[in-house]
Structures are given as structure tokens and as C-alpha cells.
Scaffold this motif. Sequence first.
Motif, PDB file in Angstrom:
ATOM      1  N   GLN A 181      -0.171  -2.082  -3.865  1.00 21.11           N
ATOM      2  CA  GLN A 181      -0.480  -2.842  -2.655  1.00 21.11           C
ATOM      3  C   GLN A 181       0.686  -2.830  -1.680  1.00 21.11           C
ATOM      4  N   LEU A 182       1.902  -3.001  -2.204  1.00 16.44           N
ATOM      5  CA  LEU A 182       3.081  -2.983  -1.337  1.00 16.44           C
ATOM      6  C   LEU A 182       3.250  -1.614  -0.682  1.00 16.44           C
ATOM      7  N   SER A 183       3.055  -0.537  -1.452  1.00 15.52           N
ATOM      8  CA  SER A 183       3.235   0.816  -0.924  1.00 15.52           C
ATOM      9  C   SER A 183       2.244   1.124   0.187  1.00 15.52           C
ATOM     10  N   ALA A 184       1.057   0.532   0.100  1.00 16.05           N
ATOM     11  CA  ALA A 184       0.010   0.821   1.076  1.00 16.05           C
ATOM     12  C   ALA A 184       0.152   0.010   2.358  1.00 16.05           C
ATOM     13  N   ASN A 185       1.037  -0.985   2.365  1.00  8.23           N
ATOM     14  CA  ASN A 185       1.237  -1.778   3.576  1.00  8.23           C
ATOM     15  C   ASN A 185       1.719  -0.889   4.718  1.00  8.23           C
ATOM     16  N   LEU A 186       1.157  -1.078   5.878  1.00  7.90           N
ATOM     17  CA  LEU A 186       1.486  -0.240   7.028  1.00  7.90           C
ATOM     18  C   LEU A 186       2.655  -0.814   7.811  1.00  7.90           C
ATOM     19  N   CYS A 187       3.501   0.069   8.321  1.00 10.98           N
ATOM     20  CA  CYS A 187       4.546  -0.367   9.254  1.00 10.98           C
ATOM     21  C   CYS A 187       3.870  -0.891  10.517  1.00 10.98           C
ATOM     22  N   ALA A 188       4.334  -2.027  10.985  1.00 15.93           N
ATOM     23  CA  ALA A 188       3.722  -2.606  12.179  1.00 15.93           C
ATOM     24  C   ALA A 188       3.844  -1.685  13.377  1.00 15.93           C
ATOM     25  N   GLU A 189       4.989  -0.977  13.481  1.00 17.31           N
ATOM     26  CA  GLU A 189       5.240  -0.136  14.659  1.00 17.31           C
ATOM     27  C   GLU A 189       4.518   1.209  14.594  1.00 17.31           C
ATOM     28  N   THR A 190       4.304   1.739  13.373  1.00 14.18           N
ATOM     29  CA  THR A 190       3.723   3.082  13.255  1.00 14.18           C
ATOM     30  C   THR A 190       2.275   3.079  12.779  1.00 14.18           C
ATOM     31  N   SER A 191       1.831   1.955  12.247  1.00 15.45           N
ATOM     32  CA  SER A 191       0.473   1.841  11.666  1.00 15.45           C
ATOM     33  C   SER A 191       0.245   2.859  10.558  1.00 15.45           C
ATOM     34  N   ARG A 192       1.322   3.214   9.857  1.00 12.66           N
ATOM     35  CA  ARG A 192       1.244   4.133   8.735  1.00 12.66           C
ATOM     36  C   ARG A 192       2.092   3.589   7.590  1.00 12.66           C
ATOM     37  N   PRO A 193       1.835   4.042   6.363  1.00  9.93           N
ATOM     38  CA  PRO A 193       2.729   3.645   5.266  1.00  9.93           C
ATOM     39  C   PRO A 193       4.148   4.127   5.549  1.00  9.93           C
ATOM     40  N   PRO A 194       5.163   3.493   4.978  1.00 12.86           N
ATOM     41  CA  PRO A 194       6.544   3.864   5.287  1.00 12.86           C
ATOM     42  C   PRO A 194       7.029   5.140   4.621  1.00 12.86           C
ATOM     43  N   SER A 195       6.246   5.706   3.699  1.00  9.14           N
ATOM     44  CA  SER A 195       6.602   6.973   3.066  1.00  9.14           C
ATOM     45  C   SER A 195       5.323   7.721   2.729  1.00  9.14           C
ATOM     46  N   ASP A 196       5.451   9.032   2.538  1.00 12.24           N
ATOM     47  CA  ASP A 196       4.297   9.814   2.089  1.00 12.24           C
ATOM     48  C   ASP A 196       4.158   9.773   0.574  1.00 12.24           C
ATOM     49  N   HIS A 197       5.006   9.003  -0.100  1.00 12.95           N
ATOM     50  CA  HIS A 197       4.906   8.737  -1.532  1.00 12.95           C
ATOM     51  C   HIS A 197       4.770   7.237  -1.732  1.00 12.95           C
ATOM     52  N   ASN A 198       4.371   6.845  -2.937  1.00 16.22           N
ATOM     53  CA  ASN A 198       4.231   5.435  -3.260  1.00 16.22           C
ATOM     54  C   ASN A 198       5.199   5.041  -4.363  1.00 16.22           C
ATOM     55  N   LEU A 199       5.522   3.768  -4.408  1.00 14.49           N
ATOM     56  CA  LEU A 199       6.310   3.221  -5.492  1.00 14.49           C
ATOM     57  C   LEU A 199       5.478   3.253  -6.776  1.00 14.49           C
ATOM     58  N   VAL A 200       6.039   3.863  -7.816  1.00 17.37           N
ATOM     59  CA  VAL A 200       5.383   3.928  -9.124  1.00 17.37           C
ATOM     60  C   VAL A 200       6.269   3.199 -10.117  1.00 17.37           C
ATOM     61  N   VAL A 201       5.691   2.324 -10.932  1.00 19.67           N
ATOM     62  CA  VAL A 201       6.473   1.415 -11.756  1.00 19.67           C
ATOM     63  C   VAL A 201       6.177   1.589 -13.239  1.00 19.67           C
ATOM     64  N   ALA A 202       7.091   1.046 -14.044  1.00 18.47           N
ATOM     65  CA  ALA A 202       6.900   0.916 -15.485  1.00 18.47           C
ATOM     66  C   ALA A 202       7.532  -0.394 -15.919  1.00 18.47           C
ATOM     67  N   ALA A 203       6.891  -1.089 -16.824  1.00 17.40           N
ATOM     68  CA  ALA A 203       7.419  -2.352 -17.358  1.00 17.40           C
ATOM     69  C   ALA A 203       7.307  -2.318 -18.874  1.00 17.40           C
ATOM     70  N   LEU A 204       8.409  -2.650 -19.539  1.00 18.41           N
ATOM     71  CA  LEU A 204       8.458  -2.599 -20.985  1.00 18.41           C
ATOM     72  C   LEU A 204       8.927  -3.943 -21.537  1.00 18.41           C
ATOM     73  N   GLN A 205       8.213  -4.430 -22.540  1.00 16.30           N
ATOM     74  CA  GLN A 205       8.587  -5.655 -23.241  1.00 16.30           C
ATOM     75  C   GLN A 205       9.372  -5.252 -24.490  1.00 16.30           C
ATOM     76  N   LEU A 206      10.651  -5.601 -24.525  1.00 10.38           N
ATOM     77  CA  LEU A 206      11.460  -5.320 -25.693  1.00 10.38           C
ATOM     78  C   LEU A 206      11.201  -6.366 -26.768  1.00 10.38           C
ATOM     79  N   PRO A 207      11.477  -6.040 -28.016  1.00 12.35           N
ATOM     80  CA  PRO A 207      11.307  -7.032 -29.077  1.00 12.35           C
ATOM     81  C   PRO A 207      12.187  -8.258 -28.814  1.00 12.35           C
ATOM     82  N   VAL A 208      11.615  -9.428 -29.004  1.00 17.66           N
ATOM     83  CA  VAL A 208      12.358 -10.681 -28.821  1.00 17.66           C
ATOM     84  C   VAL A 208      12.907 -11.103 -30.183  1.00 17.66           C
ATOM     85  N   PRO A 209      14.217 -11.280 -30.296  1.00 17.35           N
ATOM     86  CA  PRO A 209      14.819 -11.643 -31.583  1.00 17.35           C
ATOM     87  C   PRO A 209      14.247 -12.959 -32.130  1.00 17.35           C
TER      88      PRO A 209
END
Length: 256
Positions: free
Chosen positions: A228-256
Motif C-alpha cells: 500500500q505504501l509503495s503504491a501511494n502516488l507523489c502529490a506532484e507527479t501523480s505517479r509512484p515514487p519508484s518503478d519498483h516496490n518495497l518488498v519485505v520479510a519478517a521473521l519471528q526468532l525463538p523466544v527464550p
Amino acid sequence: MPQKPDDFVVTFGTYNVLLPHYAVKWNTPEGIDQYGDCTWEQRCPALRDIITGSWLDMFLFQETASKEMADLHQGDTKKYRCIMAEHTGRSDALAIWYKPWRFQLLFETKIHHTNGHVSLFAKFRHANSGTNFLVGSVHVDYDQTAGAQQLQDIQQFVDKETNPTDFVVIGGDFNRGSSRIPLGDSGFKQATLTDRAPNDKQIDHVWYREAGTGIQEITHRWSDKASQLSANLCAETSRPPSDHNLVVAALQLPVP
């Protein structure tokens, strides 16, 4: 203070921010105006909003340079520390941003590839768990032969620099779909995204390799927001800020 489960969640994002030089050179709509002039000054605040809006532990950047990193590293984003590596056969650089209160930098290094690309790697110690992470930001050549050699170099480096207790995270612009990336042959898993923005090229990926057992991937808690953040348009250009999108990974490590 007692540690909470979220203290053992680690989040990574890879983002090709579209270097102004290449935006103008290749007439990339997300980086130029109707006259073909660079729109970096308009795009930069929108990119910064994506960084602060997602507030990940680490960002792995491609298609950047010293000026662009300095422009992005303002306000709240100055809380991140930055390491960079310039390509020798291209006009841009790679970068890794990390939260110093979450990770201790142990060392950084570069892989120099024969095609003039570099890959940037750094080893970190996670503050809460003491776990070591080898993290890489990569930009793989579009040329299939050169790109395959880069991936082979990366695999060999990782196997040499890690031990069984190290986690490994590699993110970047791979210029190819995941089915043509052989990291799975070395025990890597691709972070599973629940959503990709409609304009996503599906060539930006985060891969990880576990150390031991007990890790749980929880990327779904972040991927929708990143899209959703990547698809937000720049107010001045009415386009996304990059031709790529932010891609994420989240990992839960073992809790002692």
C-alpha cells in the motif's frame, strides 16, 4: 525490563529507489516529468514517507548514490545507520540501513563481480537474541549469463562466510522471477508475500536461510502495508515514487 515476543521479530525490506540518472536515461515515467526532466526532488519525500511508514529494522537499497542517500537520510530516517558500496561498472550504488539499537554491526564487505557489479554484505548481531545475521543487498545483472555468475559468486561467498548458527538474509533487484533464482538449492526460502501492488515487476525478492529450528516467517503482518505504501502516488507527479516496490520479510526468532 522483561523482553516481549516482538523483541524477537526482525523485519527487512528491499527497495530499488530508481536512481535519477537512470530515470532520465531510460525515460522511466516514475522518475521524470512530461518534459523528460528529473523529478527526484518531488519523489524523495514520498520515498522517505515509505521508509518511515514501514519503519523496518533494515532496508536494503538498490539504484542509489551518495546524494540520494543523504537526501533520504533526513528527519526520523537519520536514526538509521547507513553503509554503502558503489558499483564499478554502473553509475549507482547499493546501501544497507539498520537500526543501531536493534543490531550491532560486526563487519561489512563487498563482492566484486566480473561484470562491474558489486554485492554488499554485512554481518550483524541481533541485540535481543544475540543471533548473528549475514545480510546482503544485491542488484543482479539483467544479462542471463552475467547474472547467473553473480548468483554463483553470492552463493559461494555465503557458504564461506557463515557457520551453522548464522541466519542469512539476501534482498535486492534480481532482474528475474523467483523460479530462475537458484538460492533455493542452497537452503534458502523466499519470503512469502500476501500481496503485491498491481504495478509490481516481481523481480525484487527477499530470501532467507535459517540457522537451526524454531523460526517462524510472519511476513504477512507487514507485506500488505508495504504494498500500500509503495503504491501511494507523489502529490506532484501523480505517479509512484519508484518503478519498483518495497518488498519485505519478517521473521519471528525463538523466544527464550
